[in-house]
Design a protein around this motif. Structure first.
Motif, PDB file in Angstrom:
ATOM      1  N   VAL B  94       0.862  -1.180   0.000  1.00 42.23           N
ATOM      2  CA  VAL B  94       0.000   0.000   0.000  1.00 42.23           C
ATOM      3  C   VAL B  94       0.895   1.225   0.000  1.00 42.23           C
ATOM      4  N   HIS B  95       0.663   2.130  -0.935  1.00 39.94           N
ATOM      5  CA  HIS B  95       1.431   3.372  -0.954  1.00 39.94           C
ATOM      6  C   HIS B  95       0.988   4.245   0.206  1.00 39.94           C
ATOM      7  N   ILE B  96       1.927   4.687   1.016  1.00 36.68           N
ATOM      8  CA  ILE B  96       1.578   5.574   2.121  1.00 36.68           C
ATOM      9  C   ILE B  96       2.053   7.008   1.873  1.00 36.68           C
ATOM     10  N   ALA B  97       2.886   7.202   0.866  1.00 39.57           N
ATOM     11  CA  ALA B  97       3.306   8.561   0.495  1.00 39.57           C
ATOM     12  C   ALA B  97       3.720   8.538  -0.964  1.00 39.57           C
ATOM     13  N   LYS B  98       3.404   9.613  -1.652  1.00 35.98           N
ATOM     14  CA  LYS B  98       3.850   9.731  -3.038  1.00 35.98           C
ATOM     15  C   LYS B  98       4.015  11.198  -3.395  1.00 35.98           C
ATOM     16  N   GLY B  99       4.740  11.434  -4.488  1.00 34.52           N
ATOM     17  CA  GLY B  99       5.109  12.809  -4.823  1.00 34.52           C
ATOM     18  C   GLY B  99       4.348  13.405  -5.978  1.00 34.52           C
ATOM     19  N   GLY B 100       3.258  12.817  -6.349  1.00 37.25           N
ATOM     20  CA  GLY B 100       2.468  13.346  -7.458  1.00 37.25           C
ATOM     21  C   GLY B 100       1.197  12.548  -7.598  1.00 37.25           C
ATOM     22  N   ASN B 101       0.613  12.614  -8.757  1.00 36.89           N
ATOM     23  CA  ASN B 101      -0.649  11.921  -8.940  1.00 36.89           C
ATOM     24  C   ASN B 101      -0.427  10.480  -9.412  1.00 36.89           C
ATOM     25  N   TYR B 102      -1.520   9.841  -9.677  1.00 38.69           N
ATOM     26  CA  TYR B 102      -1.461   8.424 -10.022  1.00 38.69           C
ATOM     27  C   TYR B 102      -0.645   8.175 -11.283  1.00 38.69           C
ATOM     28  N   SER B 103      -0.792   9.034 -12.254  1.00 38.76           N
ATOM     29  CA  SER B 103      -0.118   8.778 -13.526  1.00 38.76           C
ATOM     30  C   SER B 103       1.348   9.202 -13.518  1.00 38.76           C
ATOM     31  N   ASP B 104       1.725  10.045 -12.578  1.00 39.27           N
ATOM     32  CA  ASP B 104       3.119  10.486 -12.517  1.00 39.27           C
ATOM     33  C   ASP B 104       3.496  10.717 -11.060  1.00 39.27           C
ATOM     34  N   PRO B 105       3.787   9.668 -10.317  1.00 35.11           N
ATOM     35  CA  PRO B 105       3.949   9.785  -8.863  1.00 35.11           C
ATOM     36  C   PRO B 105       5.262  10.441  -8.401  1.00 35.11           C
ATOM     37  N   ARG B 106       6.261  10.545  -9.267  1.00 33.78           N
ATOM     38  CA  ARG B 106       7.601  11.061  -8.903  1.00 33.78           C
ATOM     39  C   ARG B 106       8.325  10.124  -7.946  1.00 33.78           C
ATOM     40  N   TYR B 107       7.720   9.866  -6.814  1.00 34.31           N
ATOM     41  CA  TYR B 107       8.258   8.855  -5.902  1.00 34.31           C
ATOM     42  C   TYR B 107       7.087   8.204  -5.189  1.00 34.31           C
ATOM     43  N   VAL B 108       7.289   7.028  -4.704  1.00 36.32           N
ATOM     44  CA  VAL B 108       6.321   6.442  -3.782  1.00 36.32           C
ATOM     45  C   VAL B 108       7.078   5.802  -2.621  1.00 36.32           C
ATOM     46  N   VAL B 109       6.481   5.901  -1.471  1.00 32.88           N
ATOM     47  CA  VAL B 109       6.950   5.180  -0.296  1.00 32.88           C
ATOM     48  C   VAL B 109       5.840   4.199   0.034  1.00 32.88           C
ATOM     49  N   PHE B 110       6.143   2.948   0.060  1.00 37.85           N
ATOM     50  CA  PHE B 110       5.059   2.021   0.308  1.00 37.85           C
ATOM     51  C   PHE B 110       5.363   1.057   1.431  1.00 37.85           C
ATOM     52  N   MET B 111       4.277   0.659   2.048  1.00 38.06           N
ATOM     53  CA  MET B 111       4.346  -0.340   3.113  1.00 38.06           C
ATOM     54  C   MET B 111       4.115  -1.693   2.458  1.00 38.06           C
ATOM     55  N   TYR B 112       5.050  -2.546   2.630  1.00 37.85           N
ATOM     56  CA  TYR B 112       4.986  -3.865   2.015  1.00 37.85           C
ATOM     57  C   TYR B 112       4.788  -4.887   3.128  1.00 37.85           C
ATOM     58  N   TYR B 113       3.875  -5.786   2.908  1.00 39.04           N
ATOM     59  CA  TYR B 113       3.625  -6.767   3.963  1.00 39.04           C
ATOM     60  C   TYR B 113       4.003  -8.176   3.502  1.00 39.04           C
ATOM     61  N   SER B 114       4.887  -8.790   4.253  1.00 40.91           N
ATOM     62  CA  SER B 114       5.248 -10.176   4.004  1.00 40.91           C
ATOM     63  C   SER B 114       5.666 -10.770   5.344  1.00 40.91           C
ATOM     64  N   SER B 115       4.672 -11.247   6.052  1.00 42.93           N
ATOM     65  CA  SER B 115       4.875 -11.747   7.418  1.00 42.93           C
ATOM     66  C   SER B 115       5.538 -10.693   8.280  1.00 42.93           C
ATOM     67  N   GLY B 116       5.203  -9.460   8.034  1.00 48.80           N
ATOM     68  CA  GLY B 116       5.746  -8.329   8.776  1.00 48.80           C
ATOM     69  C   GLY B 116       5.688  -7.088   7.901  1.00 48.80           C
ATOM     70  N   TYR B 117       5.891  -5.942   8.533  1.00 49.98           N
ATOM     71  CA  TYR B 117       5.787  -4.681   7.798  1.00 49.98           C
ATOM     72  C   TYR B 117       7.162  -4.216   7.342  1.00 49.98           C
ATOM     73  N   TYR B 118       7.214  -3.777   6.107  1.00 50.16           N
ATOM     74  CA  TYR B 118       8.452  -3.265   5.524  1.00 50.16           C
ATOM     75  C   TYR B 118       8.167  -1.936   4.830  1.00 50.16           C
ATOM     76  N   ILE B 119       9.208  -1.131   4.758  1.00 48.87           N
ATOM     77  CA  ILE B 119       9.145   0.114   4.000  1.00 48.87           C
ATOM     78  C   ILE B 119      10.034  -0.033   2.766  1.00 48.87           C
ATOM     79  N   GLN B 120       9.525   0.410   1.636  1.00 53.91           N
ATOM     80  CA  GLN B 120      10.298   0.377   0.394  1.00 53.91           C
ATOM     81  C   GLN B 120       9.985   1.655  -0.388  1.00 53.91           C
ATOM     82  N   MET B 121      10.894   2.038  -1.295  1.00 57.25           N
ATOM     83  CA  MET B 121      10.679   3.259  -2.076  1.00 57.25           C
ATOM     84  C   MET B 121      10.904   2.973  -3.554  1.00 57.25           C
ATOM     85  N   ASP B 122      10.130   3.644  -4.384  1.00 54.26           N
ATOM     86  CA  ASP B 122      10.355   3.686  -5.826  1.00 54.26           C
ATOM     87  C   ASP B 122      10.604   5.135  -6.231  1.00 54.26           C
ATOM     88  N   CYS B 123      11.640   5.333  -7.027  1.00 56.39           N
ATOM     89  CA  CYS B 123      11.922   6.665  -7.559  1.00 56.39           C
ATOM     90  C   CYS B 123      11.665   6.609  -9.063  1.00 56.39           C
TER      91      CYS B 123
END
Lengths: 402, 222
Positions: B94-123
């Protein structure tokens, strides 16, 4: 980009007596008033006097006023307007000249409003419009769509505007309405850009030029108009967005950011405002959203008269810059598929709006009216920046569509 | 340094300075609320509850706060975040932060769940691709997340990057994501909340608080 230089100018016998210079000052609110010029001299005078004295009584800021001045069968005024314009005089002025004189005396600017797109606004029997007649190279005869790709057409249109400005002393500016391609006929937005550039190069530099933009910044992509280039290159001085309260949103901020010129967003486009509270809500919603200037693009004479909802709301706006007390939304909840509910908490009070499957809303405005009819709470919502989101969330699929 | 905004929700408003341009709460489903229960710092915070049983995906069940900040070539932000034991389908994010709209997010910070919570980023890159970080475990407690995003300095320089700190501890290499070709990107509508999901079935409530940002990359901290 092609540079067109206009070397041919027409002439006209339309003249007004010497006019009081126009005011200078800040911009804030524009009233577009479509005034019916075909009425009698006495009626015209009475109307102009009443309208201007009313505006001057309510408004302390400069208010550019647009007198409708064109003929187009596709608009509300019919094709006889200009003929009557040429025949009616008021104290030695044309109606427009009289309006300019009286407006300037009250600190109000006057801009003339021209509609493009259809040839009948330009190709009647009027000597200073596109001529000679019939000029079938200028437009497609089947549907009167102007062919902007024809260089001579562009030149004639620019000359028309330049002559018009020169022949109406004191006129503060002109507005270019409906100036975009008709994709079914021509699809080259560059032709429109060339025309606007030519108008700027032809009309007296003292003339303020504004244009009506599509609300959609994708207009260039759809080959309709390239308002960003026009503003950035100085071809136009003001932008009036045909975007109204029910389609304000993120893309509007994009436009405000991009255009860097005075930018007016619309309040109620084509209808007599029936509610003062609704009008006030829209005004403050726009200001709260940070839109720098507001435009009330009234298409008829019904909205601006002493005691009208528009003017009363405007007076409230002028008298109370901070606006009314805002409700504070602390909770927003939505549960919908094809039916569902919306609830929101304002000042600690929770309201819930339920709607059934198949309620049949086809646009955001219908939904807004539905909500307003239920609770009369929409002004509160409008006062909060959440406003457009509420209107939008009914239609998630439209999120990126305008 | 210019502080772009500093939202603590203490006045119980999503957007305290509403005269600013373009701020809004975006929502396509669920609930977004300012409440005492959501307070991670101070007395109030922002609670985001995706629609129960709904799938967070394209246009569905988003609930977020969006700020308009003009076009920023540098955007450093800090926010407090608590997954609060929210249930997310395994392997989904689930994206919890992003730097723009859906079509051009610039960045996203997302919470990833796999037997625990993780933070990951896409630039996001100019070509529409992404440069991704590794994922970093964040546990199921309140944390403050700090993210520094920078556009590349010019065409062909490819020196855009992102850095990530969790509770003040830098994550991964330095920068966390480096060598990004994103010179045309500008952040101007950063979002915080439930901004998007990859068909994630979510149940529960996440808490956010203390969202602050600046335009020069200065450290913000707790």
């Amino acid at each position: 980009m092609t540079l067109e230089i206009n070397i041919s100018r027409g002439s006209s016998t339309l003249r007004s007596p010497k006019i009081t210079p126009g005011p200078t000052g800040t911009r804030q609110f524009v009233l577009f008033q479509g005034y019916q010029m075909w009425q009698s001299s006495a009626t015209c005078k009475a109307y102009i006097d009443t309208m201007l004295s009313t505006l001057a009584g309510y408004i302390t800021d400069i208010v550019p006023l647009v007198i409708q001045y064109y003929v187009a069968q596709y608009q509300l005024w019919g094709a006889s307007t200009l003929a009557h314009y040429t025949s009616v005089t008021i104290e030695g002025h044309t109606p427009l000249g009289y309006c300019i004189e009286q407006a300037h005396a009250r600190g109000i600017k006057v801009h003339a409003w021209f509609v493009f797109m259809y040839s009948d606004a330009w190709c009647g029997s009027y000597s200073f419009l596109l001529s000679p007649q019939p000029d079938t190279t200028s437009y497609r005869t089947a549907d009167d769509i102007i062919l902007y790709s024809v260089a001579s057409t562009r030149t004639k249109m620019a000359n028309c505007l330049a002559d018009f400005y020169d022949q109406n002393p004191g006129l503060d500016g002109i507005y270019l309405d409906y100036i975009r391609t008709n994709a079914n006929v021509e699809q080259n937005a560059a032709d429109i850009t060339t025309l606007v550039q030519l108008i700027r190069n032809t009309v007296d530099p003292a003339c303020t030029i504004g244009f009506f933009s599509l609300a959609n910044p994708q207009a260039l992509i759809s080959n309709k108009q390239d308002g960003a280039t026009w503003t950035q290159n100085g071809y136009v001085d003001m932008t009036f967005s045909m975007a109204y309260e029910y389609n304000w949103g993120r893309r509007m901020e994009y436009l405000v950011d991009l255009l860097s010129k005075p930018y007016y967003v619309g309040l109620s486009p084509d209808e007599a405002e029936t509610s003062q509270s609704g009008f006030r809500a829209r005004m403050w919603a726009a200001k709260n959203r940070g839109y720098p200037d507001l435009g009330h693009f009234q298409y008829s004479s019904t909205g601006i008269y002493p005691g009208s909802n528009a003017l009363t709301a405007l007076k409230d706006y002028v008298d109370n810059k901070d606006g009314p007390t805002m409700g504070n939304i602390t909770r927003l909840s939505m549960n919908w598929t094809t039916g569902g509910s919306l609830s929101f908490t304002i000042d600690g009070v929770t309201r819930t709006i339920s709607y059934a499957t198949g309620s049949g809303f086809t646009n955001n405005r219908e939904w807004k009216d539905y909500v307003e009819g239920l609770y009369g709470q929409l002004p509160y919502l409008f006062f909060n920046p959440i406003d457009t989101t509420i209107c939008r969330m009914m239609y998630g699929d439209e999120w990126n569509s305008f | 340094m210019t502080t772009l905004f500093d939202i603590g929700f203490e006045d119980q408003r999503f957007i305290p300075d509403i005269q600013n341009m373009g701020n809004f709460v975006g929502m396509t489903g669920g609930t977004i609320e300012i409440s005492a229960a959501a307070a991670l710092v101070g007395s109030y915070g922002m609670a985001v509850t995706p629609r129960t049983g709904g799938s967070v995906s394209n246009y569905s069940n988003w609930a977020f706060l969006c700020r308009y900040v003009g076009r920023q070539s540098r955007f450093r932000q800090r926010f407090y975040f608590d997954p609060n034991s929210i249930s997310v389908s395994n392997g989904k994010y689930v994206h919890i932060a992003k730097g723009g709209n859906y079509s051009d997010p610039r960045y996203v910070v997302f919470m990833y769940y796999s037997s625990g919570y993780y933070i990951q980023m896409d630039c996001y890159t100019d070509s529409g691709g992404t440069a991704s970080s590794a994922n970093y475990s964040m546990g199921d407690q309140p944390r403050y997340i700090e993210v520094d995003w920078k556009a590349s300095d010019g065409p062909g320089l490819n020196n855009g990057y992102m850095n990530l700190w969790i509770n003040g501890v830098h994550q991964g290499s330095s920068p966390t994501v480096s060598g990004v070709d994103n010179d045309t990107k500008r952040v101007y509508h950063p979002q915080l909340g439930c901004c998007y999901g990859h068909s994630a079935t979510v149940s529960g409530t996440m808490y956010f608080d203390g969202w602050k940002a600046n335009d020069d990359g200065s450290a913000i901290g707790a």
